[in-house]
Design a protein around this motif. Structure first.
Motif, short mmCIF file in Angstrom:
data_model
loop_
_atom_site.label_atom_id
_atom_site.label_comp_id
_atom_site.label_asym_id
_atom_site.label_seq_id
_atom_site.Cartn_x
_atom_site.Cartn_y
_atom_site.Cartn_z
N LEU A 1 -15.43 -16.78 -11.45
CA LEU A 1 -15.15 -15.44 -11.98
C LEU A 1 -15.05 -14.42 -10.86
N GLY A 2 -15.91 -14.53 -9.88
CA GLY A 2 -15.84 -13.62 -8.73
C GLY A 2 -14.55 -13.78 -7.97
N ALA A 3 -14.10 -15.02 -7.80
CA ALA A 3 -12.83 -15.26 -7.10
C ALA A 3 -11.66 -14.69 -7.90
N CYS A 4 -11.71 -14.85 -9.21
CA CYS A 4 -10.63 -14.32 -10.05
C CYS A 4 -10.62 -12.80 -10.04
N ALA A 5 -11.78 -12.19 -9.95
CA ALA A 5 -11.85 -10.73 -9.93
C ALA A 5 -11.19 -10.17 -8.67
N ASN A 6 -11.14 -10.95 -7.61
CA ASN A 6 -10.52 -10.51 -6.37
C ASN A 6 -9.01 -10.61 -6.42
N LEU A 7 -8.48 -11.36 -7.38
CA LEU A 7 -7.04 -11.47 -7.53
C LEU A 7 -6.55 -10.27 -8.32
N GLY A 8 -5.26 -10.13 -8.44
CA GLY A 8 -4.73 -9.05 -9.25
C GLY A 8 -4.27 -7.89 -8.40
N SER A 9 -4.36 -6.70 -8.99
CA SER A 9 -3.80 -5.54 -8.31
C SER A 9 -4.83 -4.45 -8.15
N GLN A 10 -4.45 -3.43 -7.43
CA GLN A 10 -5.27 -2.25 -7.23
C GLN A 10 -4.41 -1.03 -7.49
N PRO A 11 -5.02 0.12 -7.71
CA PRO A 11 -4.22 1.32 -7.95
C PRO A 11 -3.41 1.71 -6.71
N PRO A 12 -2.22 2.24 -6.91
CA PRO A 12 -1.42 2.69 -5.76
C PRO A 12 -2.07 3.91 -5.10
N VAL A 13 -1.77 4.09 -3.83
CA VAL A 13 -2.20 5.28 -3.09
C VAL A 13 -0.96 5.97 -2.56
N PRO A 14 -1.01 7.26 -2.32
CA PRO A 14 0.16 7.96 -1.77
C PRO A 14 0.49 7.43 -0.37
N VAL A 15 1.76 7.28 -0.09
CA VAL A 15 2.21 6.84 1.24
C VAL A 15 2.43 8.10 2.06
N THR A 16 1.40 8.47 2.83
CA THR A 16 1.43 9.71 3.61
C THR A 16 1.54 9.47 5.11
N SER A 17 1.23 8.28 5.57
CA SER A 17 1.27 7.99 7.00
C SER A 17 2.71 7.91 7.50
N PRO A 18 3.05 8.63 8.57
CA PRO A 18 4.41 8.53 9.13
C PRO A 18 4.77 7.10 9.56
N VAL A 19 3.80 6.33 10.01
CA VAL A 19 4.07 4.95 10.43
C VAL A 19 4.41 4.08 9.22
N VAL A 20 3.66 4.22 8.14
CA VAL A 20 3.96 3.45 6.93
C VAL A 20 5.28 3.92 6.33
N GLN A 21 5.56 5.21 6.38
CA GLN A 21 6.84 5.71 5.90
C GLN A 21 7.99 5.12 6.73
N ALA A 22 7.80 5.02 8.04
CA ALA A 22 8.82 4.40 8.90
C ALA A 22 9.01 2.94 8.52
N PHE A 23 7.92 2.20 8.30
CA PHE A 23 8.01 0.80 7.90
C PHE A 23 8.75 0.68 6.57
N ARG A 24 8.41 1.54 5.63
CA ARG A 24 9.07 1.52 4.31
C ARG A 24 10.58 1.70 4.48
#
Length: 148
Positions: free
Chosen positions: A13-36
Motif C-alpha cells: 500500500l505504501g508503494a502504491c501511494a507513491n505512484l500516481g500524480s501530484q498537483p501541478p505547480v506554476p512554471v516560474t523558473s526561467p530555466v524550466v521555461q527555456a526547457f519547456r
C-alpha cells in the motif's frame, strides 16, 4: 504469519501511494521555461530547438558532429541537442527547491497527462516515448531523451 501478511500488505500500500500524480505547480523558473520551449515544445524531432533557443538568449551554437551545443553570452544557460534523440538545457545551480516539480508540471501539460511524482519518468510526448529527468549535480540539467 498474519503479522507477515499485514506487513507485506502495508508495504505494498505504501508503494502504491507513491505512484500516481501530484498537483501541478506554476512554471516560474526561467530555466524550466527555456526547457519547456526549447525541448518539450519542439519534440519529437527538436528540429526547431536552435531557433527557439535564440529566443532565450542562446546565440553561440556549435555543431560538434554528435550534437549541437549552445550557450548564452554569460554561459549561465546552455543547450545540447541531438536531433530526433535528445534535448538538454543546463544552468548554474539554482536555490529553488521546486524545479523538479516545475519540470514535471511542464512535461505533463505538454503530454496532456497528470503530473508524475518523481524523475526519471517515461512519458509520451508528441506521440513518442521520452525519458525526462532533472540532475542537480554541479548545476541544473533538464534532460529529455528517447529510450534506447
Amino acid at each position: 504469519m498474519k503479522k507477515l501478511a499485514s506487513l507485506v500488505g502495508c508495504g505494498l500500500l505504501g508503494a502504491c501511494a507513491n505512484l500516481g500524480s501530484q498537483p501541478p505547480v506554476p512554471v516560474t523558473s526561467p530555466v524550466v521555461q527555456a526547457f519547456r520551449d526549447i525541448c518539450l515544445q519542439t519534440a519529437p524531432s527538436f528540429a526547431e530547438a536552435h531557433s527557439v533557443a535564440r529566443q532565450h538568449g542562446i546565440t553561440e551554437m556549435t555543431d560538434m558532429g554528435f550534437a549541437t551545443v549552445g550557450f548564452n553570452a554569460d554561459k549561465s544557460l546552455s543547450i545540447q541537442v541531438k536531433v530526433s534523440h535528445e534535448c538538454v538545457v543546463t544552468s548554474e545551480p539554482q536555490q529553488d527547491e521546486t524545479l523538479t516539480r516545475q519540470l514535471l508540471t511542464a512535461a505533463a501539460v505538454n503530454a496532456g497527462t497528470t503530473v508524475p511524482r518523481r524523475v526519471p519518468v517515461k512519458m509520451m510526448i508528441a506521440g513518442q516515448p521520452f525519458i525526462l529527468t532533472h540532475d542537480r549535480q554541479g548545476g541544473e540539467a533538464f534532460v529529455m531523451m528517447k529510450p534506447e
